[in-house]
Structure formats: structure tokens, C-alpha cells
Design a protein around this motif. Sequence first.
Motif, PDB file in Angstrom:
ATOM      1  N   LEU A 108      -6.382   2.723  -6.484  1.00 33.01           N
ATOM      2  CA  LEU A 108      -6.762   2.988  -5.098  1.00 33.01           C
ATOM      3  C   LEU A 108      -7.200   1.698  -4.413  1.00 33.01           C
ATOM      4  N   GLN A 109      -8.027   0.939  -5.109  1.00 32.46           N
ATOM      5  CA  GLN A 109      -8.515  -0.319  -4.536  1.00 32.46           C
ATOM      6  C   GLN A 109      -7.391  -1.333  -4.384  1.00 32.46           C
ATOM      7  N   ASN A 110      -6.403  -1.279  -5.264  1.00 35.11           N
ATOM      8  CA  ASN A 110      -5.298  -2.242  -5.248  1.00 35.11           C
ATOM      9  C   ASN A 110      -4.034  -1.660  -4.624  1.00 35.11           C
ATOM     10  N   SER A 111      -4.161  -0.561  -3.887  1.00 33.78           N
ATOM     11  CA  SER A 111      -2.973   0.124  -3.363  1.00 33.78           C
ATOM     12  C   SER A 111      -2.157  -0.764  -2.418  1.00 33.78           C
ATOM     13  N   ASP A 112      -2.817  -1.586  -1.600  1.00 37.85           N
ATOM     14  CA  ASP A 112      -2.081  -2.459  -0.670  1.00 37.85           C
ATOM     15  C   ASP A 112      -1.198  -3.436  -1.439  1.00 37.85           C
ATOM     16  N   ARG A 113      -1.750  -4.031  -2.458  1.00 37.55           N
ATOM     17  CA  ARG A 113      -0.987  -4.986  -3.269  1.00 37.55           C
ATOM     18  C   ARG A 113       0.151  -4.278  -4.008  1.00 37.55           C
ATOM     19  N   ILE A 114      -0.144  -3.105  -4.596  1.00 39.06           N
ATOM     20  CA  ILE A 114       0.863  -2.391  -5.386  1.00 39.06           C
ATOM     21  C   ILE A 114       2.031  -1.944  -4.507  1.00 39.06           C
ATOM     22  N   MET A 115       1.726  -1.409  -3.322  1.00 40.44           N
ATOM     23  CA  MET A 115       2.794  -0.966  -2.417  1.00 40.44           C
ATOM     24  C   MET A 115       3.650  -2.147  -1.954  1.00 40.44           C
ATOM     25  N   HIS A 133      -8.450  14.143  -1.633  1.00 39.95           N
ATOM     26  CA  HIS A 133      -7.043  14.459  -1.326  1.00 39.95           C
ATOM     27  C   HIS A 133      -6.321  13.230  -0.756  1.00 39.95           C
ATOM     28  N   SER A 134      -7.032  12.443   0.022  1.00 41.32           N
ATOM     29  CA  SER A 134      -6.440  11.209   0.562  1.00 41.32           C
ATOM     30  C   SER A 134      -6.052  10.265  -0.568  1.00 41.32           C
ATOM     31  N   ALA A 135      -6.907  10.191  -1.591  1.00 38.85           N
ATOM     32  CA  ALA A 135      -6.597   9.345  -2.741  1.00 38.85           C
ATOM     33  C   ALA A 135      -5.347   9.849  -3.455  1.00 38.85           C
ATOM     34  N   LEU A 136      -5.254  11.170  -3.647  1.00 36.77           N
ATOM     35  CA  LEU A 136      -4.062  11.749  -4.284  1.00 36.77           C
ATOM     36  C   LEU A 136      -2.800  11.471  -3.476  1.00 36.77           C
ATOM     37  N   PHE A 137      -2.932  11.540  -2.156  1.00 32.78           N
ATOM     38  CA  PHE A 137      -1.781  11.240  -1.291  1.00 32.78           C
ATOM     39  C   PHE A 137      -1.305   9.800  -1.509  1.00 32.78           C
ATOM     40  N   THR A 138      -2.260   8.860  -1.643  1.00 33.59           N
ATOM     41  CA  THR A 138      -1.911   7.455  -1.895  1.00 33.59           C
ATOM     42  C   THR A 138      -1.166   7.330  -3.219  1.00 33.59           C
ATOM     43  N   PHE A 139      -1.640   8.039  -4.254  1.00 31.18           N
ATOM     44  CA  PHE A 139      -0.971   7.979  -5.560  1.00 31.18           C
ATOM     45  C   PHE A 139       0.440   8.563  -5.479  1.00 31.18           C
ATOM     46  N   ASP A 140       0.596   9.644  -4.727  1.00 27.15           N
ATOM     47  CA  ASP A 140       1.927  10.246  -4.561  1.00 27.15           C
ATOM     48  C   ASP A 140       2.874   9.282  -3.858  1.00 27.15           C
TER      49      ASP A 140
END
Length: 621
Positions: free
Chosen positions: A476-483, A589-596
Motif C-alpha cells: 500500500l505504501q509503495n503502490s505508486d512505485r509498484i504501479m 476497502h480502498s486498500a483492497l481496491f488498490t491491491f486489485d
Amino acid sequence: MPEEQSQTIMAVDELQAIIQRCQILEETDFKGEDFNLFQVAGQKCLEDGYAAQLLEVIQNEKNKVIIKNMGWNLISPLVRCIFMYKQEDDKREHCLKILDQLAQLCNPKELFLGLLEQIEQTSGEQVCQTVMLLLQPLQTVLLKLQNKKAYSVGLSLAMIMNQLTPLPVPYTKQQIQEDKLGLCQCCNAVVDFAKPFVNEVVKNMEKSSEYNDMDLKEELLKFCMKSLKYPLLTAQLEQLEGIEEHPFRHFANEIIDILWDIRELIPLVFLHRKGKSLHWENQEFADIEQKNSAESVACLSYLMFVQHFGIDCFPMVFSPSYLLQCNMMHIEVLLKRTEESMLSKGLDLFESCLLRIEDNSLLHQYLEFRDFINVPQDLVKVMTLCPIEHLRKKSLNILQLFIDKFDAEGKYTLFRCLLKTSNHAGVEGYIIKNIKDQIHLSLTKACDNIWFTGHHLISLLDLVLLLPEGAETDLLQNSDRIMASLNLLRYLVIKDCESDNQVYLFTFISPVCGYLNTGVWTALAKIQQNFLKPLHVGLNMSKAHYEAEIKNTKENRREAHSSNTVCSVTVSGEKMPAMTTEMQLQVLHSALFTFDLIESVLARVEELIEVKIKAVMDENS
């Protein structure tokens, strides 16, 4: 006769008696008792409103010797009375005339010390009023001094600036217009106070370079350096609508003029001369002096290159890249500060220098200079830590501007540096997007760019296509980099599929490509090992964790029979503010949406890779 009037007349009579007694004495025969009696009687006359009678005594030619030796004792009560009376009061006018007479008649050395003592003792709202009141008599006395003039001028300027420095600098348009404490007016009065000494230095420099003249020049240089740090470093210096003559812009222009007149403007800007450096036994004091000097010169560069003060004196022979190099240390100094006025000056100076340079023209060798590495790192800190939104946005724009100016190798080196040092997923994601843009340019340009294709690109992707802590990375914290990394990888696979036999990037992802023998299987294996596989594991773990959290939260809500129960939640290792159960569920739920979202892009990337591998295998079978 009223008692009060009787006491006043007694005070005047006492003063006359002391004067008559001292008139018959030689100057060398004056005793301490005489000084005390004169001071007490003179003070009494002032406090009781008999300034006119005191003025007559001072103006009497017969009392010239007495006033020369004893008059300086009246400075303190005189200043108090001047502030006590209203502007239009005749008694105030008499006091001002007495002050002028004392400046003309008193022993310069004694009066100099008396005036300085009065400035030193003032505080608060009366600082600027006191300084402006005493500047003229102080200037008169200093011009009379023969010995130690440079020292005395320096001491005066230092004392004045030390008294002004604690005062808040007006920043907004309204504050500047109101000038409640009188700082704007006082600063410009101090410059006028210094002008005769500047003229003296200029005249002497035209003749010779005697030691005393150089000392006076040094004292004026110190004053300018202090003025650059305060108030100019803190002041708002943009031209403001509705203010015909901005007081701090006028002050800045005067300081630049003094530096030019004493021939120190260009050396300060280009040679970073700091005047005579004091030899401090205490290293802490030496560090403070060096820091103050660096901030002053940084402000000077801002005045010249952003506000264009003194630009007419500037030699137009330097390349834009050299000017940037000269200013990088000043930009670094300003960007390390946290105050809005100083940060904005650093950003403006950086932007001004960059706008002079053509895109893609800044040589990569400039990154060998320490400042060229430190400044973008400081810029990242402003982007991520500064609480002022418009400065964060501006710093991001300037970072992009800085990137755009470098040649291909420079961009490549800068990207590697920022990926290793930023420690911020958002910034890393932004850099990875830049890498993708550079790869795209390399593929579409007629000429090859070796830095964003081939083995250089593979080396760079080793920093991009990995999870910092493997499967346990906080997704979640690294989502910008991962995407950003997944989008880059997807782009590379797609572009490789489009290129057919024009192999640019396929060589690093295809395990069976027969076109080039480049050890490409190892590259794909590394990407899968360091990025794709741990990302799968991390997604499964993270989704399971957040789904369990949602289940627990819902159960707790049912037990509480209310959705308004206040609770806390921890996201990315940080405890969020207290929130209701419904708000907590929204976050989860927002976190789950990011993972999806990450999972869907990951699936698309793996699908594209499989399609490409199958196509190559079919072609080779």
C-alpha cells in the motif's frame, strides 16, 4: 508660589550654579562630582519641562568646554523626554535641538559611547524609533573621529543590526504598508547613515589602498552581509501592486549599490569571498559565521539573478551552465531552510538558472559536482515534507525542469541517484515514469540512445523492477512505485511485440529469442525472481490481511449495535486519526481496491509475456 514651580526653578538654579562653578575651572580640574551634579540637574530640567532653559545653557558660548566634557551624560534622559512628548509639542522640538547641539559640541569619543549605550539599552517597539532618532547625531560624531574610525563605524553598524534582528520582518502587503514597528523605514535610514563612509572608501580606493581604508571597507562589507541575511533573506521582495516604492526592494538596491561601489559585488557572486574570516577558538562559532555568510551570499545571488538588482553591472560573458554551477551552492543553502520566504527564494533562483539552459544540453559531467547531486535530493525533501502546497508543486515542476536540461547520460545518472536516495514511493514512481518517457524517445528517435536501450537499460531496470523488502514490502505504501514499475514493464513488452525483427528491448525479456545472443534469459529470470513472484506473494498476503480486518471490523460493529462507534486503524505502519467504523471500512476497502488494481496490471503484463514467448517458440519450431 506653587511647590511644583518652586522645585522646577530650583532645578534650573542648581544647573546655573553648577555651570557658574565649572566656568572658572580648567578642563583638567573637572571632578567626578561635577559630572554627577551636572547630569542630575540637567535631567531634572528635562523631566520638568524646562528644555528651553537647558538649550540656552548649551548654546551659550561660555559653556562650550563644560558641554564638551559633560554633555554626553544627558543622552539617556534626553531620549526618554523626546519619546514622552508628542510630535507637535514645542518641548520635543527643544529636546531635538539639544540633541543636535550635543552632537556638534561634545567630545566625539564620549558621545559615541553614550549614543551606542542608548541604542543597546532600547528594546521592543522603541528599537526602530530610537535608532532613527540617534542615527544623525551618531553619524555626525563618527565623521569627527580621527582614530579607530573603521572600528567605530563597524561597531555602530553591528550594534544597530543586532538590535533590529529580533524584530519580525513585515511579509504581506498589508504588513509592509502598516510597518507597525518602523522596520522598513529604519532599514533605509541605516543605509543613508552609511553612505558618507561608503563615499570615503570609494575616494580612498581611487587614490590608494591604505590599511585603514581597507578596514573601513571590511566593516561596510560586514554590514552588507548582515543586511542580506536580515532583513532581505526573510523579506518578501516581489513587486507588490499598490506599493509604489517597495521599502525592502529599495533597501536591497541600496545594498547592491554599496557592494558595487566598494568593489565587492562580483567577487562575492563568483569567488564567494566572505570578507575577513574571524579565527574562532570555538568551532561552533566558526560554523555559525560560515553558515551566516553562506546564507547572505545566497540571498545576494537571488537578488541579482531573480530580481535583477545590479544586473547592469553584471558581465554578460558567462554561459548559462556556468551560472547554474555558480549558483548551485546558493540554491542548496536556501533549500535546506524550512521558512516559506527562504524556500521560495531557493526555488525561484533554481528555476531562473534552469530556464536559461536549453533542454538536453547540460553535460552529464556536471553531476560529478557535489551540489548537482545534493540539490535534487533537497528538492525531493521539499516535494515530500514541506507543508506549503504551492511550494511542493513548484518543487516538482523544477525537478522535471532539471531532468529535462541534462543530456541522455546525465538523465540516466540522475535517475539512478534519485531511485537510490529518495526513499519515497511517490517520487520513485515519478522517476520511473520519466524513465519510461526516455525509453519511448529512444525508440522513436532516428538516432540510437544507448543509455535507455540495451545493457544500460537492463542495469537501470535492476533498480526499478524489484520490491525493496521482497514479498513483505508494504504494497500500500509503495503502490505508486509498484504501479509505475508495472506500467513500464507492460510498455516494454508491448513495444517489443510491435518491433518485430527490429529488436530494441525484446532482448532483455525473451528467454528464447534467437535474434541476439545477449543472455536475455537471465534478465527475465531476475525480473521474475525479484519482482513478479514476490509481488504475487505480497498481494496474496496483503489481500488476506485486509479481508480479515474487514471481517473483524464488521463483527465488532454488529456487537456494538452502532456504526458510530469511534475506533482507530493503522495504515502503512502509521496510526490514523480516530474514526467511526464506517470510515474504517472505507479505508480498508480502498486498500483492497488498490491491491486489485495492481493485480490486474500484473496479470496483463504476465499475459503479454506469455504471448510473446509462445509466438517466438512457434516461429522457431
